[in-house]
Design an enzyme around this catalytic site. Structure first.
Site, short mmCIF file in Angstrom:
data_model
loop_
_atom_site.label_atom_id
_atom_site.label_comp_id
_atom_site.label_asym_id
_atom_site.label_seq_id
_atom_site.Cartn_x
_atom_site.Cartn_y
_atom_site.Cartn_z
N SER A 141 0.79 -1.23 0.00
CA SER A 141 0.00 0.00 0.00
C SER A 141 0.82 1.28 0.00
CB SER A 141 -0.95 0.00 1.19
OG SER A 141 -0.21 0.06 2.39
N HIS A 146 -5.90 -4.40 -1.58
CA HIS A 146 -5.68 -3.23 -2.44
C HIS A 146 -5.67 -3.60 -3.93
CE1 HIS A 146 -4.93 0.23 0.14
NE2 HIS A 146 -4.29 -0.57 0.97
N LYS A 170 -12.78 -1.46 0.44
CA LYS A 170 -11.98 -0.62 -0.45
C LYS A 170 -12.69 -0.52 -1.81
CE LYS A 170 -7.65 -0.86 2.05
NZ LYS A 170 -7.27 -1.98 2.92
#
Ligand SMILES: *Cc1c(COP(=O)(O)O)cnc(C)c1O
Length: 412
Positions: A199, A227, A258
């Site tokens: 990240s 992610h 997310k």
């Protein structure tokens, strides 16, 4: 009468301990603030999106959300939530195995497995819980967990809860991974664990090479796609799609918080027996509430939308390529990215904070990261691109970066 004397009893005895402890906390907090590490939260008064309002009244363009596909305020997902609220109510008031499983929970689990090309899925309240509950039921003292040094905090905590032997390899360093795999040959079962996207740099785990090493040294693989799901790979199926390894790794964890709508929820998906065992023994699953049915309904809708069209993934990929190309042209030192994260390198902690503050004045919301979140001397601004960004948003951000960057002597 009894109550009253009880009250007096606590009033006399309790505070002296707390007053010492209070002083301790105050000193610690002061230390955090003096080190410049105190985290202040900005209060948003609008839905999450490309453009947000903050409590000061300012409207800013948001470049620091994990809202990769721009689904946080999507009308179709909101409609799915409203319908499920009417059909299935608000909360479950139960863990899954007592009376916390609805048809919506089961359907979402199937949909997630379909999405990743896996055999089955188990839902959690968050990916933090999925990672917290994945190792301890599956790996014992005789086994080895071989973990990337930049893996997410929840993986680190999950590994701590497990009795397996621990090995750590330098970030995405395949020579080091090979060393650790050699060392771990004495153990019964081996599991390599990696984030899909890291990240802070936006780099992708070299899953093709990890897969080769896993074959060579007889190990299993777990990838955290938090992610990368929705983002990486042509259709957003994550790093297993990018490396043509769909369905080939044993365990995938991920979040609904997310790209997948951004509300709440996590999951582990993979081999059938792995998921079966987690349903029997995974503590955050057995001892924590089910996600609300409305969140499951939105998750189902989200997967359906992503199967009907690739519009959002295509737009995200275009936006990311455009933004990084223009920033590099402007003279900024950006790390090469394979995700929707672009690290604009500044190296100096104070500079990263000053630049972020100046950009906010220009209406661009980004965050500067510095030690200990990233290594010493590696301070940066992390820009997160979204499919919700229009070309005009990107251009405005690039213009602001360029203007302030020149002003501050970062670029020429
Ligand atoms: C964000 C993140 C998590 C935590 O996900 P939540 O669902 O918010 O708990 C876990 N792992 C990685 C790699 C993440 O980036």
């Amino acid at each position: 009468m009894f109550r009253m004397s009880f009250g007096i009893f606590t009033a006399q005895n309790h505070p002296s301990m707390y007053s010492k402890y209070q002083k301790h906390l105050q000193d610690e907090l002061k230390g955090i603030a003096e080190a410049g590490l105190f985290k202040n939260e900005r209060v948003i008064t609008s839905p999450q999106g490309a453009e947000i309002s903050v409590s000061s009244g300012q409207k800013v363009l948001n470049f620091c959300a994990n809202n990769y596909l721009g689904l946080s305020n999507n009308p179709k997902l909101k409609e799915a939530v409203k319908q499920a609220l009417d059909s299935h109510g608000y909360g479950m008031s139960s863990v899954r195995f007592i009376c916390g499983t609805t048809d919506l929970h089961k359907k979402l689990e199937e949909k997630i497995a379909e999405f990743f090309g896996t055999e089955d899925t188990i839902l959690y309240a968050a990916c933090f819980d999925a990672n917290g509950g994945v190792f301890e039921p599956l790996m014992g003292e005789e086994d080895a967990i071989i973990s990337d040094s930049l893996n997410h905090a929840s993986i680190i905590d999950g590994v701590r809860l497990c009795k397996a032997q621990r090995y750590r390899y330098a970030n995405a360093d395949m020579a080091d991974l090979e060393e650790k795999l050699k060392e771990a040959q004495a153990q019964r079962f081996r599991l390599i664990v990696t984030d899909g996207v890291f990240s802070m740099d936006g780099n992708v785990a070299p899953l093709d090479k990890i897969y080769e090493l896993a074959n060579k040294y007889d190990a299993m693989i777990m990838v955290d796609e938090s992610h990368s799901a929705g983002v990486v790979g042509q259709t957003g199926r994550g790093v297993t799609e990018l490396y043509k390894l769909k369905g080939k790794v044993e365990i995938i964890t991920g979040t609904l918080g997310k790209a997948f709508g951004g509300a709440i929820g996590g999951f582990t998906t993979g081999k059938k027996e792995v998921i079966d065992m987690l349903r029997q023994r995974s503590r955050p699953y057995l001892f924590s509430n089910s996600i609300p049915p409305s969140v499951a309904a939105a998750g189902i809708k989200m997967v359906e939308m992503m199967s009907e069209t690739n519009e959002l993934q295509d737009k995200l990929h275009e936006n990311t390529a455009y933004f990084s190309e223009k920033m590099i042209q402007a003279g900024f030192d950006c790390k090469p990215t394979q995700s929707a994260i672009i690290a604009v390198m500044l190296y100096d902690a104070k500079l990263s904070q000053d630049l972020a503050a100046r950009l906010l004045e220009e209406g661009i919301y980004v965050i500067g990261f510095y030690y200990p979140v990233v290594p010493k001397g590696q301070a940066r601004i992390r820009v997160q691109i979204s499919a919700a960004h229009e070309r005009a948003h990107l251009d405005k951000a690039i213009a602001a970066f360029t203007k302030v960057g020149k002003e501050m002597g970062i670029i020429k």
